[in-house]
Design an enzyme around this catalytic site. Structure first.
Site, short mmCIF file in Angstrom:
data_model
loop_
_atom_site.label_atom_id
_atom_site.label_comp_id
_atom_site.label_asym_id
_atom_site.label_seq_id
_atom_site.Cartn_x
_atom_site.Cartn_y
_atom_site.Cartn_z
N ASP A 23 0.82 -1.22 0.00
CA ASP A 23 0.00 0.00 0.00
C ASP A 23 0.85 1.27 0.00
O ASP A 23 1.95 1.30 0.56
CB ASP A 23 -0.91 -0.02 1.25
CG ASP A 23 -2.05 0.99 1.14
OD1 ASP A 23 -2.34 1.45 0.03
OD2 ASP A 23 -2.65 1.31 2.19
N HIS A 40 2.23 3.07 -9.09
CA HIS A 40 1.98 1.63 -9.27
C HIS A 40 3.15 0.97 -10.00
O HIS A 40 3.53 -0.15 -9.70
CB HIS A 40 0.68 1.41 -10.05
CG HIS A 40 -0.55 1.84 -9.30
ND1 HIS A 40 -0.76 1.51 -7.98
CD2 HIS A 40 -1.62 2.59 -9.67
CE1 HIS A 40 -1.91 2.03 -7.57
NE2 HIS A 40 -2.44 2.71 -8.57
N LEU A 133 10.72 -20.07 -2.09
CA LEU A 133 9.53 -19.37 -1.60
C LEU A 133 8.27 -19.76 -2.38
O LEU A 133 8.30 -19.80 -3.61
CB LEU A 133 9.76 -17.86 -1.75
CG LEU A 133 8.57 -16.93 -1.50
CD1 LEU A 133 8.27 -16.85 0.00
CD2 LEU A 133 8.86 -15.53 -2.05
C1 IPE Z 1 -5.45 -2.65 0.11
O1 IPE Z 1 -5.12 -1.33 -0.11
C2 IPE Z 1 -5.42 -3.42 -1.18
C3 IPE Z 1 -4.10 -3.57 -1.80
C4 IPE Z 1 -2.97 -3.13 -1.34
C5 IPE Z 1 -4.09 -4.32 -3.01
P1 IPE Z 1 -6.23 -0.21 -0.34
O2 IPE Z 1 -5.50 1.06 -0.51
O3 IPE Z 1 -7.14 -0.62 -1.43
O4 IPE Z 1 -7.05 -0.25 1.02
P2 IPE Z 1 -7.87 0.88 1.74
O5 IPE Z 1 -8.83 1.41 0.73
O6 IPE Z 1 -6.91 1.92 2.22
O7 IPE Z 1 -8.55 0.19 2.88
C1 IPE Z 2 -1.66 0.18 -3.30
O1 IPE Z 2 -1.41 1.54 -3.34
C2 IPE Z 2 -1.91 -0.41 -4.67
C3 IPE Z 2 -3.26 -0.93 -4.85
C4 IPE Z 2 -4.26 -0.88 -4.01
C5 IPE Z 2 -3.53 -1.57 -6.14
P1 IPE Z 2 -2.61 2.60 -3.36
O2 IPE Z 2 -2.98 2.85 -4.77
O3 IPE Z 2 -3.71 2.15 -2.49
O4 IPE Z 2 -1.87 3.86 -2.76
P2 IPE Z 2 -2.50 4.94 -1.78
O5 IPE Z 2 -3.08 4.19 -0.60
O6 IPE Z 2 -3.54 5.66 -2.54
O7 IPE Z 2 -1.35 5.80 -1.39
MG MG Z 3 -4.14 2.46 -0.50
#
Ligand code: IPE
Ligand code: IPE
Ligand code: MG
Length: 242
Positions: A23, A40, A133
């Site tokens: 995240d 990403h 792994l």
């Molecule tokens: C969780 O992150 C999902 C992934 C990392 C794939 P999100 O960014 O989607 O989660 P929330 O919305 O902060 O709970």
């Molecule tokens: C995690 O990073 C990637 C996915 C959920 C696919 P985010 O896209 O949620 O990044 P933030 O939370 O907005 O910083």
């Molecule tokens: Mg996120």
């Protein structure tokens, strides 16, 4: 490499199964004035790097959260961008052929295009014999959906007279999860400072130690993984006892 599985070079206990919520990509990009997709993309390279490192450390199982059932609610352009990165990963066979990593995908794959589904199968087949792994990549994954799927399968078996409701115990239930045959998750790592599971491995992480880290996922490096494992070792796991 050469480490005994489950132990590091110093003979210290490693988590048997790490759950990693990747995240913070969006915030990483925003901080740099870049489009979210740049985050990403950077996150995807971090992913490859950390998988390689976890394999070297001798971690037996790792599940990474790459795309949740809830992530479809993002703008279509962002969803398309993430799927493009998935396709890119799958098209480069070197990503799963060269390292000794056994790569699997968990989640409802039926929602992805055919070419992705067949590449996923290829990736799983090519790496099936690998002895390092075991990596589960969670895409279109949601813990509740996984539990519902297990409940449905068990209900169907009961309705067909193959099992009785009384026979359903934790072991049988767990055999209907994507992670069947794998140890419970004992460490969940979440970068980006958030302290929630966001529907990740609800059953498997029931007793996991949760380590939240301030670092944003694209900046996560080998030292961050070391620190999380160290934190895990220092926790006093009780499993309901005293
Ligand atoms: C969780 O992150 C999902 C992934 C990392 C794939 P999100 O960014 O989607 O989660 P929330 O919305 O902060 O709970
Ligand atoms: C995690 O990073 C990637 C996915 C959920 C696919 P985010 O896209 O949620 O990044 P933030 O939370 O907005 O910083
Ligand atoms: Mg996120």
């Amino acid at each position: 490499m050469g480490n005994q599985k489950g132990m590091d070079r110093m003979g210290e206990l490693l988590p048997a199964h790490i759950g990693l919520i990747m995240d913070g990509n969006g915030r990483w990009a925003k901080k740099r004035g870049l489009p979210r997709q740049a985050g990403h993309k950077a996150g995807a390279s971090t992913f490859k790097r950390i998988v390689r490192y976890a394999n070297r450390l001798g971690i037996p199982y790792m599940t990474v959260y790459a795309f949740s059932t809830e992530n479809w609610s993002r703008p279509p352009e962002e969803v398309r961008g993430i799927i493009a990165l998935l396709r890119e990963f799958l098209s480069d066979a070197a990503n799963y052929r060269d390292e000794n990593v056994r790569t699997r995908f968990i989640g409802d794959l039926s929602q992805f295009d055919q070419d992705i589904q067949s590449k996923v199968r290829e990736c799983e087949e090519v790496s099936a014999g690998h002895t390092g792994l075991t990596l589960n990549i969670a895409i279109n994954y949601g813990g509740r959906m996984e539990l519902m799927k297990a409940a449905r399968e068990l209900a169907a078996e009961a309705a067909a007279g193959k099992i009785t409701p009384e026979e359903i115990d934790e072991e049988l239930f767990a055999r209907h999860l994507y992670t069947q045959g794998q140890p419970d998750v004992d460490l969940v790592i979440r970068p980006s400072g958030e302290e929630r599971l966001s529907n990740f491995l609800l059953w498997q992480a029931a007793y996991a130690e949760f380590v939240s880290m301030e670092v944003l996922w694209p900046d996560f490096d080998e030292k961050c993984l070391d620190r999380a494992i160290e934190e895990f070792r220092n926790r006093n796991r009780r499993f309901g006892g005293v």
